[in-house]
Design a protein around this motif. Structure first.
Motif, PDB file in Angstrom:
ATOM      1  N   LYS A  96       0.813  -1.218   0.000  1.00 50.75           N
ATOM      2  CA  LYS A  96       0.000   0.000   0.000  1.00 50.75           C
ATOM      3  C   LYS A  96       0.846   1.268   0.000  1.00 50.75           C
ATOM      4  CE  LYS A  96      -3.788  -2.313   2.449  1.00 50.75           C
ATOM      5  NZ  LYS A  96      -4.671  -2.302   3.650  1.00 50.75           N
ATOM      6  N   VAL A  97       2.040   1.158  -0.542  1.00 47.16           N
ATOM      7  CA  VAL A  97       2.969   2.289  -0.519  1.00 47.16           C
ATOM      8  C   VAL A  97       2.439   3.463  -1.327  1.00 47.16           C
ATOM      9  CG1 VAL A  97       5.248   3.066  -1.262  1.00 47.16           C
ATOM     10  CG2 VAL A  97       5.002   0.887  -0.091  1.00 47.16           C
ATOM     11  N   ASP A  98       1.852   3.207  -2.491  1.00 50.49           N
ATOM     12  CA  ASP A  98       1.387   4.299  -3.354  1.00 50.49           C
ATOM     13  C   ASP A  98       0.326   5.147  -2.667  1.00 50.49           C
ATOM     14  OD1 ASP A  98      -0.274   2.088  -3.408  1.00 50.49           O
ATOM     15  OD2 ASP A  98      -0.880   2.356  -5.488  1.00 50.49           O
ATOM     16  N   ILE A  99      -0.596   4.500  -1.955  1.00 47.01           N
ATOM     17  CA  ILE A  99      -1.636   5.236  -1.231  1.00 47.01           C
ATOM     18  C   ILE A  99      -1.027   6.034  -0.089  1.00 47.01           C
ATOM     19  CG2 ILE A  99      -3.737   4.998   0.156  1.00 47.01           C
ATOM     20  CD1 ILE A  99      -4.316   2.410  -1.374  1.00 47.01           C
ATOM     21  N   ALA A 100      -0.071   5.431   0.617  1.00 50.98           N
ATOM     22  CA  ALA A 100       0.568   6.107   1.757  1.00 50.98           C
ATOM     23  C   ALA A 100       1.337   7.343   1.305  1.00 50.98           C
ATOM     24  CB  ALA A 100       1.496   5.134   2.469  1.00 50.98           C
ATOM     25  N   ILE A 101       2.053   7.243   0.209  1.00 50.04           N
ATOM     26  CA  ILE A 101       2.823   8.391  -0.296  1.00 50.04           C
ATOM     27  C   ILE A 101       1.894   9.522  -0.708  1.00 50.04           C
ATOM     28  CG2 ILE A 101       4.402   9.182  -2.099  1.00 50.04           C
ATOM     29  CD1 ILE A 101       5.704   7.458   0.100  1.00 50.04           C
ATOM     30  N   LYS A 102       0.789   9.172  -1.319  1.00 50.72           N
ATOM     31  CA  LYS A 102      -0.199  10.187  -1.689  1.00 50.72           C
ATOM     32  C   LYS A 102      -0.751  10.887  -0.444  1.00 50.72           C
ATOM     33  CE  LYS A 102      -2.960   9.208  -5.067  1.00 50.72           C
ATOM     34  NZ  LYS A 102      -2.581  10.268  -6.060  1.00 50.72           N
ATOM     35  N   ASN A 103      -1.082  10.111   0.577  1.00 47.76           N
ATOM     36  CA  ASN A 103      -1.569  10.694   1.836  1.00 47.76           C
ATOM     37  C   ASN A 103      -0.508  11.571   2.497  1.00 47.76           C
ATOM     38  OD1 ASN A 103      -3.961   9.333   1.485  1.00 47.76           O
ATOM     39  ND2 ASN A 103      -3.476   7.684   2.920  1.00 47.76           N
ATOM     40  N   LEU A 104       0.745  11.154   2.370  1.00 41.56           N
ATOM     41  CA  LEU A 104       1.849  11.915   2.960  1.00 41.56           C
ATOM     42  C   LEU A 104       1.943  13.302   2.337  1.00 41.56           C
ATOM     43  CD1 LEU A 104       4.346  11.784   4.887  1.00 41.56           C
ATOM     44  CD2 LEU A 104       5.669  10.996   2.902  1.00 41.56           C
ATOM     45  N   PHE A 105       1.919  13.372   1.026  1.00 42.78           N
ATOM     46  CA  PHE A 105       2.049  14.660   0.346  1.00 42.78           C
ATOM     47  C   PHE A 105       0.781  15.501   0.434  1.00 42.78           C
ATOM     48  CE2 PHE A 105       5.556  12.456  -1.963  1.00 42.78           C
ATOM     49  CZ  PHE A 105       6.571  13.321  -1.581  1.00 42.78           C
ATOM     50  N   ASN A 106      -0.341  14.843   0.730  1.00 42.94           N
ATOM     51  CA  ASN A 106      -1.591  15.589   0.934  1.00 42.94           C
ATOM     52  C   ASN A 106      -1.744  16.075   2.370  1.00 42.94           C
ATOM     53  OD1 ASN A 106      -2.394  15.327  -1.730  1.00 42.94           O
ATOM     54  ND2 ASN A 106      -3.602  13.470  -1.367  1.00 42.94           N
TER      55      ASN A 106
END
Length: 293
Positions: A96-106
């Motif tokens: 689930k890295v892609d979702i986590a990175i998106k949440n991080l930058f948001n």
């Protein structure tokens, strides 16, 4: 966010496919970000690291512990991505890295401050030289392979507490309460609380139990001078033979560990799945059939 670090456990990165994939995901969200990659914490405690806004720990809980000891002095928030076995401290599974990175930058996260633990000691004849060690989970004094059980005399805030004849003594933080301390019969403590837990290991005293202390407490542990095989361990990773001293001083460290907690993560959900139900599974129970989960 301009500068991002990645610390990877190289034993989990065969062929560097994982790190390349992570960098690609990060670049897809923020093309102009500066990325600094570290392997097994090498070079991570240099002065340039203080410019990092966030560091991603890519491995398991052990990688987070190692990262925390190196960067705590710089107050850099750590995001843990699990590529290990248990992954209790990590926030994200590798799938689930892609979702986590998106949440991080948001900005969909908070930063938890976790108390760290520090110990200091002087070797015989070197009273002016203080050796210091810092950890996130625990400081452990234990007998080595040669010695039998050892007598440990404990003082808390300058007052005599008790003497335990035991295999060792565990002093843990709230974060470390779900690690070695738990295996030795200690309680689970909510990880953001400022506490220290002292737990005797396999003591001959039947009344030996964990004592939970305020985080401001100072703990001194003395052991006999003629004992040559007592070992000090920090987070179960750094090991020091204590053959040239007979006392250590343990207290909460000044530095805090900052862990990134994504908004969709729930501590109690993680506790159930990775600690409580894992125990039931080992005992032969099928936790997936539990209607409460």
């Amino acid at each position: 966010m301009k500068n991002l670090g990645i610390n990877i456990n190289t034993t989990k990165n065969s062929g560097k496919n994982i790190i390349n994939s992570l960098v690609k995901i990060i670049r897809s969200e923020r093309k102009d970000i500066n990325i600094k990659i570290f392997e097994d914490c090498n070079g991570i405690d240099c002065e340039q690291s203080c410019n990092l806004d966030i560091i991603i720990s890519l491995g398991g809980d052990g990688t987070i512990l190692n990262t925390a000891r190196h960067v705590a002095k710089y107050n850099i928030p750590i995001l843990g991505i699990n590529m290990g076995h248990l992954g209790f401290l990590t926030q994200v599974e590798s799938s689930k890295v892609d979702i986590a990175i998106k949440n991080l930058f948001n900005g969909e996260y908070t930063v938890e401050e976790r108390s760290m633990i520090e110990c200091s000691y002087s070797k015989f004849g070197e009273d002016k030289k203080i050796n210091r060690c810092i950890g996130l989970n625990d400081i452990v004094l234990s007998k080595g392979f040669i010695e039998r059980i050892v007598k440990y005399k404990i003082y808390i805030n300058g007052r005599y507490y008790n003497t335990f004849t035991a295999d060792g003594i565990i002093v843990s933080t709230a974060t470390g309460s779900t690690a070695y301390s738990l295996s030795a019969g200690g309680p689970i403590v909510y990880p953001t609380l400022d506490t220290l837990m002292l737990t005797p290991m396999f003591s001959t005293n039947l009344g030996a139990r964990t004592i939970v202390l305020d985080g401001s407490s100072n703990i001194i542990i003395e052991f006999p001078k003629n004992i040559s095989d007592v070992v000090l361990s920090i987070d179960g990773q750094d090991w020091i033979k204590m053959d040239k001293t007979n006392m250590i001083d343990i207290h909460t460290a000044q530095n805090k560990c900052k862990l990134i907690k994504l908004n969709n993560n729930d501590y109690f959900d993680t506790l159930r799945k990775k600690i409580i139900y894992r125990v039931k599974e080992c005992e032969g129970e099928d936790y997936e059939s539990n209607k409460t989960c």
